[in-house]
Design a protein around this motif. Structure first.
Motif, PDB file in Angstrom:
ATOM      1  N   TYR A  77      45.807  12.415 -12.755  1.00  0.00           N
ATOM      2  CA  TYR A  77      45.269  12.365 -13.818  1.00  0.00           C
ATOM      3  C   TYR A  77      44.133  11.523 -14.281  1.00  0.00           C
ATOM      4  O   TYR A  77      44.012  10.821 -13.171  1.00  0.00           O
ATOM      5  N   PRO A  78      42.891  11.721 -15.298  1.00  0.00           N
ATOM      6  CA  PRO A  78      41.803  10.957 -15.128  1.00  0.00           C
ATOM      7  C   PRO A  78      41.547   9.478 -15.284  1.00  0.00           C
ATOM      8  O   PRO A  78      42.969   9.699 -16.657  1.00  0.00           O
ATOM      9  N   LEU A  79      41.383   8.609 -15.078  1.00  0.00           N
ATOM     10  CA  LEU A  79      40.884   7.308 -15.596  1.00  0.00           C
ATOM     11  C   LEU A  79      41.340   7.658 -17.130  1.00  0.00           C
ATOM     12  O   LEU A  79      41.686   6.230 -17.673  1.00  0.00           O
ATOM     13  N   ASP A  80      40.068   7.929 -17.902  1.00  0.00           N
ATOM     14  CA  ASP A  80      40.553   7.270 -19.282  1.00  0.00           C
ATOM     15  C   ASP A  80      41.460   8.233 -19.819  1.00  0.00           C
ATOM     16  O   ASP A  80      42.395   7.330 -20.943  1.00  0.00           O
ATOM     17  N   VAL A  81      42.368   9.181 -19.031  1.00  0.00           N
ATOM     18  CA  VAL A  81      43.620   8.912 -20.191  1.00  0.00           C
ATOM     19  C   VAL A  81      44.387   8.360 -19.368  1.00  0.00           C
ATOM     20  O   VAL A  81      45.131   7.221 -20.242  1.00  0.00           O
ATOM     21  N   LEU A  82      44.212   7.531 -17.868  1.00  0.00           N
ATOM     22  CA  LEU A  82      45.435   7.044 -17.670  1.00  0.00           C
ATOM     23  C   LEU A  82      44.988   5.294 -18.124  1.00  0.00           C
ATOM     24  O   LEU A  82      45.480   4.504 -19.023  1.00  0.00           O
ATOM     25  N   SER A  83      43.975   4.864 -19.019  1.00  0.00           N
ATOM     26  CA  SER A  83      43.697   4.154 -19.657  1.00  0.00           C
ATOM     27  C   SER A  83      43.844   4.347 -21.206  1.00  0.00           C
ATOM     28  O   SER A  83      44.693   3.051 -21.717  1.00  0.00           O
ATOM     29  N   ALA A  84      44.145   5.201 -21.994  1.00  0.00           N
ATOM     30  CA  ALA A  84      44.876   5.594 -22.827  1.00  0.00           C
ATOM     31  C   ALA A  84      46.215   5.492 -22.742  1.00  0.00           C
ATOM     32  O   ALA A  84      46.625   4.669 -23.911  1.00  0.00           O
ATOM     33  N   GLN A  85      46.902   5.543 -22.113  1.00  0.00           N
ATOM     34  CA  GLN A  85      48.298   5.218 -21.644  1.00  0.00           C
ATOM     35  C   GLN A  85      48.527   3.932 -21.349  1.00  0.00           C
ATOM     36  O   GLN A  85      49.493   3.815 -22.322  1.00  0.00           O
ATOM     37  N   THR A  86      47.385   3.292 -20.985  1.00  0.00           N
ATOM     38  CA  THR A  86      48.020   1.492 -20.537  1.00  0.00           C
ATOM     39  C   THR A  86      47.843   0.898 -22.001  1.00  0.00           C
ATOM     40  O   THR A  86      48.824  -0.590 -22.487  1.00  0.00           O
ATOM     41  N   GLN A  87      46.540   1.429 -22.677  1.00  0.00           N
ATOM     42  CA  GLN A  87      46.689   1.070 -23.922  1.00  0.00           C
ATOM     43  C   GLN A  87      47.865   0.534 -24.721  1.00  0.00           C
ATOM     44  O   GLN A  87      48.227  -0.187 -25.930  1.00  0.00           O
ATOM     45  N   GLY A  88      48.245   2.379 -24.879  1.00  0.00           N
ATOM     46  CA  GLY A  88      49.918   2.588 -25.655  1.00  0.00           C
ATOM     47  C   GLY A  88      51.081   0.834 -25.198  1.00  0.00           C
ATOM     48  O   GLY A  88      51.157   0.939 -26.151  1.00  0.00           O
ATOM     49  N   MET A  89      50.779   1.545 -23.954  1.00  0.00           N
ATOM     50  CA  MET A  89      52.187   0.922 -23.546  1.00  0.00           C
ATOM     51  C   MET A  89      52.107  -0.861 -23.623  1.00  0.00           C
ATOM     52  O   MET A  89      53.003  -1.313 -24.365  1.00  0.00           O
ATOM     53  N   ILE A  90      50.802  -1.455 -23.725  1.00  0.00           N
ATOM     54  CA  ILE A  90      50.624  -3.009 -23.230  1.00  0.00           C
ATOM     55  C   ILE A  90      50.727  -3.153 -25.390  1.00  0.00           C
ATOM     56  O   ILE A  90      51.211  -4.359 -25.587  1.00  0.00           O
ATOM     57  N   GLY A  91      50.092  -1.975 -25.339  1.00  0.00           N
ATOM     58  CA  GLY A  91      49.683  -2.022 -27.524  1.00  0.00           C
ATOM     59  C   GLY A  91      50.279  -2.018 -27.997  1.00  0.00           C
ATOM     60  O   GLY A  91      51.363  -3.275 -28.532  1.00  0.00           O
ATOM     61  N   TYR A  92      52.192  -1.953 -27.712  1.00  0.00           N
ATOM     62  CA  TYR A  92      53.432  -1.315 -28.146  1.00  0.00           C
ATOM     63  C   TYR A  92      54.005  -2.993 -27.507  1.00  0.00           C
ATOM     64  O   TYR A  92      54.735  -3.635 -28.589  1.00  0.00           O
ATOM     65  N   TRP A  93      53.666  -3.032 -26.344  1.00  0.00           N
ATOM     66  CA  TRP A  93      55.096  -4.843 -25.853  1.00  0.00           C
ATOM     67  C   TRP A  93      54.061  -5.971 -27.093  1.00  0.00           C
ATOM     68  O   TRP A  93      54.620  -6.622 -27.335  1.00  0.00           O
ATOM     69  N   LEU A  94      52.713  -5.666 -26.650  1.00  0.00           N
ATOM     70  CA  LEU A  94      52.035  -7.385 -27.540  1.00  0.00           C
ATOM     71  C   LEU A  94      52.523  -6.727 -29.140  1.00  0.00           C
ATOM     72  O   LEU A  94      52.349  -8.124 -29.415  1.00  0.00           O
ATOM     73  N   ALA A  95      52.329  -5.837 -30.102  1.00  0.00           N
ATOM     74  CA  ALA A  95      52.678  -5.804 -31.451  1.00  0.00           C
ATOM     75  C   ALA A  95      54.349  -6.182 -31.267  1.00  0.00           C
ATOM     76  O   ALA A  95      54.778  -6.548 -32.474  1.00  0.00           O
ATOM     77  N   ARG A  96      54.799  -5.397 -30.211  1.00  0.00           N
ATOM     78  CA  ARG A  96      56.382  -5.889 -31.331  1.00  0.00           C
ATOM     79  C   ARG A  96      56.435  -7.670 -30.835  1.00  0.00           C
ATOM     80  O   ARG A  96      56.967  -8.321 -31.408  1.00  0.00           O
ATOM     81  N   GLU A  97      55.623  -8.191 -30.193  1.00  0.00           N
ATOM     82  CA  GLU A  97      56.426  -9.587 -29.907  1.00  0.00           C
ATOM     83  C   GLU A  97      55.470 -10.330 -30.697  1.00  0.00           C
ATOM     84  O   GLU A  97      56.635 -11.606 -31.235  1.00  0.00           O
TER      85      GLU A  97
END
Length: 299
Positions: A71-91
């Motif tokens: 997967y290209p880096l732009d796609v991986l960046s989008a994946q990590t935004q979703g993961m970390i954004g979810y964790w931050l929003a939840r806490e």
């Protein structure tokens, strides 16, 4: 007061930490305790790094036999935004009951002819012994570079020119939402919104975001109490206040404090009367009162 706070990589992982989700969630809970002080009575936008996470996904993608190409880096960046954004929003919701909180998947426009593409400098992923780093370099075509006593992968880090979702982010902030945006510097895209193989520096993206949101303060939060004069020597001492001109004159390392210093200088120069602060994630209340961290203000 309107504040943009950029969380350094230490908010999620420290050097030597395992990349387990439970470790990162624990770090985020600790970070949120500090951020709650900035959120109280203020408008707050949070950005975050993603270098270790993008690096982990890149290794997994490159070594997955089920994939014909990683997967290209732009796609991986989008994946990590979703993961970390979810964790931050939840806490944050747990720490700030009743506050509207939203994570916005953000794209950052970069120039295709940016000189950074010819000189990869952005560290991502874990550290490796020299032999393993060079093996990965040969197998996957990666650029690698020494990081202290070890080696890491480096990728291009072009300058952020614009944030595609900026008007939406501004409306959400105006409506009172606590917004998580431009995580990992934002998904890098070209002016035609095509993904780009790069990772944008999150501090420079935070400075651009803070400038265009007309923020009063940019907090660049890391694992050190301040910018240090004589860093790494027995005579090291913290700098309480400094101008952009004086800060740029210091010889700060490209891989760590250098981008934070440049981000602080850009914001202070473009937002006269506003202040950028570089300091510890655990001292947010003191940063707000002006009693900790390094404050960068224009002359």
């Amino acid at each position: 007061m309107r504040i943009v706070a950029a969380l350094g990589g230490n908010a999620l992982l420290r050097r030597g930490d395992p990349l387990d989700a439970s470790v990162q969630i624990g770090r985020i809970r600790a970070a949120v305790r500090g951020l709650a002080a900035a959120a109280s009575g203020n408008e707050l936008v949070i950005t975050h790094g993603n270098g270790p996470q993008v690096g982990l996904l890149a290794v997994e993608s490159a070594t997955d036999p089920a994939l014909r190409a990683p997967y290209p880096l732009d796609v991986l960046s989008a994946q990590t935004q979703g993961m970390i954004g979810y964790w931050l929003a939840r806490e944050l919701r747990r720490a700030l009951p009743g506050r509207e909180i939203v994570a916005v998947l953000s794209e950052t426009v970069v120039a295709p002819d940016d000189p950074a593409f010819a000189n990869p400098t952005k560290f991502i992923g874990r550290t490796y012994p020299a032999s393993e780093a060079h093996r990965l370099q040969a197998e996957h075509g990666w650029a690698v570079r020494r990081d202290g006593a070890a080696w890491r992968r480096v990728v291009p880090s072009p300058d952020p020119r614009d944030i595609v979702e900026l008007p939406t982010i501004a409306r959400l902030v105006d409506d009172g939402c606590l917004v998580i945006a431009a995580g990992g510097g934002g998904v890098p895209v070209d002016p035609e919104y095509r993904g780009v193989e790069a990772v944008v520096d999150k501090d420079l993206a935070a400075a651009l975001l803070a400038e265009h949101l007309a923020a009063d303060m940019l907090l660049l939060l890391t694992d050190v109490p301040a910018v240090m004069r004589g860093h790494g020597t027995a005579d090291a001492r913290p700098i309480g206040q400094i101008t952009p001109r004086a800060l740029r004159a210091m010889d700060l390392p490209d891989g760590s404090m250098g981008p934070k210093a440049e981000a602080a200088c850009r914001f202070a120069e473009h937002r006269r009367g506003a202040v950028a602060v570089i300091g510890s994630l655990t001292d947010v209340s003191a940063h707000l009162s002006g009693t900790a961290g390094t404050r960068i203000e224009s002359e």
